[in-house]
Design an enzyme around this catalytic site. Structure first.
Site, mmCIF file in Angstrom:
data_model
loop_
_atom_site.group_PDB
_atom_site.id
_atom_site.type_symbol
_atom_site.label_atom_id
_atom_site.label_comp_id
_atom_site.label_asym_id
_atom_site.label_seq_id
_atom_site.Cartn_x
_atom_site.Cartn_y
_atom_site.Cartn_z
ATOM 1 C CG HIS A 38 -15.372 -9.085 -0.141
ATOM 2 N ND1 HIS A 38 -16.155 -8.799 0.952
ATOM 3 C CD2 HIS A 38 -14.380 -8.148 -0.143
ATOM 4 C CE1 HIS A 38 -15.661 -7.734 1.575
ATOM 5 N NE2 HIS A 38 -14.574 -7.321 0.937
ATOM 6 C CD GLU A 39 -11.240 -8.223 -2.079
ATOM 7 O OE1 GLU A 39 -11.279 -7.000 -2.289
ATOM 8 O OE2 GLU A 39 -11.162 -8.705 -0.929
ATOM 9 C CG HIS B 266 -14.471 -3.790 -2.389
ATOM 10 N ND1 HIS B 266 -15.248 -3.222 -1.413
ATOM 11 C CD2 HIS B 266 -13.660 -4.682 -1.742
ATOM 12 C CE1 HIS B 266 -14.938 -3.726 -0.234
ATOM 13 N NE2 HIS B 266 -13.974 -4.620 -0.404
ATOM 14 C CD GLU C 253 -14.240 -3.861 3.251
ATOM 15 O OE1 GLU C 253 -14.333 -5.085 3.024
ATOM 16 O OE2 GLU C 253 -13.382 -3.144 2.721
ATOM 17 C CG HIS D 154 -12.745 -5.412 7.197
ATOM 18 N ND1 HIS D 154 -11.655 -4.590 7.115
ATOM 19 C CD2 HIS D 154 -12.833 -6.043 6.001
ATOM 20 C CE1 HIS D 154 -11.104 -4.715 5.919
ATOM 21 N NE2 HIS D 154 -11.800 -5.590 5.226
#
Length: 535
Positions: free
Chosen positions: A342-343, A346, A368, A432
């Site tokens: 996920h990070e 980004h 997100e 989110h």
């Protein structure tokens, strides 16, 4: 859902320096039968040669000259080629920056897509919404703009020199000072871009490079092999085969050791957290290359460092590196595969298309969701067995971060109180939660409404039964759509981009194109003008 824990086990995570990453206890990456490639399909990772790249530049330059009206180019404007990113099957995405009377134009970037041979495919993408006809004389000085920007954060560490730009992501272009403020909000670090009107001193817009996420901390089986570097009695958690990828503590120093054995299998060990972070990041890198045709996290063969030991129930991307904290019980570090994926998702979002996505909750929600999508793709690529963390479409299901199970649910966002469907309230929904509609779309595109052996998923409107095309194809289409991203990024633009991407990637039929359209319609994102047709 309770976290999966290997009770009583203290394992040493063996690391082999300068070796190809492999998972000892993981199955071979696989995908659903619907997404398997045939022998006739060209390689996914097939970068164009130098001649084809040069031909693409020639094509793009000619296209911009011929379509100046379509991209709202005036006589005081100039385009400069910033980068050419190769995608799946060698498709090329050329991004041009724009200046107006010598000033950079925020939101004025233009993207031209070509095939592997350098011939034009699809339409030209631009985020600019109106022609620029403004005076470039500032009435507010740089020092005053910096003071206004500084006041936007409660904690300020530094303020970069203001830069005079034309802000053109809204309906009316404006002369503005762009000021980057490094500091922190009440909850997390911040790298805040503030646009201050150069005529009246008001704030035009702002966006933060720091994008926070949440997730779980679990182990990927013992032992695992990760890519490190060193020899003799000097080793480092640095992956030299993926430039920029390394892991260490919050001070930015990479962990080193006298041998090539890292961590102790404990949920509170920061060195073990780095093993998990590197393992997941390396799997994501391989997935990007082998499934999506992307060269590294930034599309140009580059990666970013990871830091562990953040003293917060959180994880984030700050525009330069990823940072991972812990769960609320302080028993596990937040470095599972889906959170790491996920990070770094980004980072992929930020470095795709024209970069960034604009301000506002709609763009933030899409960002997100992008992180969630790349987390799911990484889990499916790794294809770990049920004893570890099998591939799924849940986010943070292992950590039980605050005692409420998973953080987000992609096949049914409403299970976590997030919207399943797009509506006019999305631009005012926290980011989110605003990830819900696109997450839901991605599940429907990948798996359909009633996949065998996986959760069913309802639709918001339209036909109640949809067939999925497989997560590998869905991911490839989504990545190609991101490659044409312009600010401000919206659900309508994401639909138009992914439909065009499906047509470019799978030109011989309409199955994928129509599946993309149907999944978007199912989450209440309708077609808009300019959407490609098939056949």
């Amino acid at each position: 859902m309770n976290p999966k824990v290997k009770l009583g086990a203290v394992a040493v995570l063996a690391v082999a320096a300068m070796t190809t990453p492999t998972a000892v206890n993981a199955a071979t990456p696989a995908d659903s039968a619907a997404a398997r490639t045939t022998s006739a399909e060209p390689p996914v990772f097939a970068p164009p040669d130098a001649e084809s790249q040069a031909r693409a530049v020639t094509t793009a330059n000619a296209t911009l000259a011929a379509r100046s009206e379509a991209v709202l180019k005036g006589r005081n404007e100039r385009f400069t080629l910033a980068r050419n990113i190769a995608g799946a099957h060698g498709l090329q995405y050329l991004t041009y920056t724009r200046t107006y009377r010598g000033l950079p134009v925020h939101g004025g970037d233009v993207i031209v897509a070509t095939d592997r041979a350098g011939e034009l495919v699809g339409s030209v993408s631009s985020g600019q919404q109106a022609r620029i006809t403004i005076d470039v004389t500032s009435k507010v000085d740089a020092e005053a703009a910096a003071a206004t920007a500084r006041a936007q954060l409660p904690v300020v560490e530094s303020v970069a020199a203001p830069r005079l730009v034309v802000h053109a992501t809204t309906e009316t272009p404006r002369l503005a000072w762009e000021v980057v403020v490094n500091g922190a909000t009440a909850e997390a670090p911040s790298v805040l871009h503030v646009f201050v009107d150069a005529l009246d001193g008001s704030i035009v817009d702002s966006y933060d490079d720091v994008h926070a996420g949440t997730g779980n901390s679990y182990y990927n089986g013992n032992p695992v092999t990760i890519q490190t570097s060193g020899s003799g009695s000097s080793y480092s958690m640095t992956d030299t085969t993926r430039p920029g990828l390394r892991c260490g503590g919050q001070n930015g120093a990479t962990y080193t050791g006298s041998d090539d054995s890292w961590g102790n299998g404990s949920g509170t060990s920061l060195e073990t957290a780095c093993v998990d972070a590197l393992y997941a990041a390396q799997k994501e890198w391989d997935m990007l290359r082998n499934w999506l045709g992307r060269n590294g996290f930034n599309g140009s063969g580059g990666a970013y460092p990871a830091r562990v030991g953040l003293s917060a129930v959180n994880a984030y991307w700050n525009g330069s590196y990823t940072s991972f904290g812990r769960n609320s019980a302080n028993t596990r570090q937040a470095t599972p595969m889906d959170v790491v994926g996920h990070e770094y998702g980004h980072a992929i979002f930020q470095t795709s298309g024209s970069g960034g996505g604009g301000s506002g909750n709609e763009s933030g929600g899409l960002n997100e969701s992008t992180g969630d999508i790349f987390g799911a793709l990484t889990e499916h690529y790794a294809n770990q067995p049920a004893t570890l963390d099998p591939p799924d479409y849940l986010v943070g299901e292992e950590v039980n971060l605050t005692g409420a199970g998973e953080i987000r649910n992609m096949y049914n966002p409403s299970a976590k109180g997030h919207p399943n469907c797009y509506s006019s309230s999305i631009p005012s929904t926290p980011v989110h939660a605003a990830a819900g509609p696109q997450n839901h779309w991605f599940y429907l595109l990948s798996e359909g409404t009633n996949p065998v052996g996986k959760p069913s998923s309802s639709v918001c409107s339209g036909p109640t039964s949809l067939a999925g095309i497989g997560i590998q194809k869905a991911g490839r289409i989504y990545m190609a759509g991101l490659n044409t991203k312009t600010a401000p990024w919206t659900h309508a633009k994401a639909r138009r981009a992914t439909v065009a991407a499906a047509k470019s990637l799978f030109p011989s039929g309409c199955v994928e194109v129509n599946a993309v359209k149907a999944a978007w319609s199912a989450v209440n994102v309708p077609a808009t003008s300019g959407e490609v047709s098939c056949p």
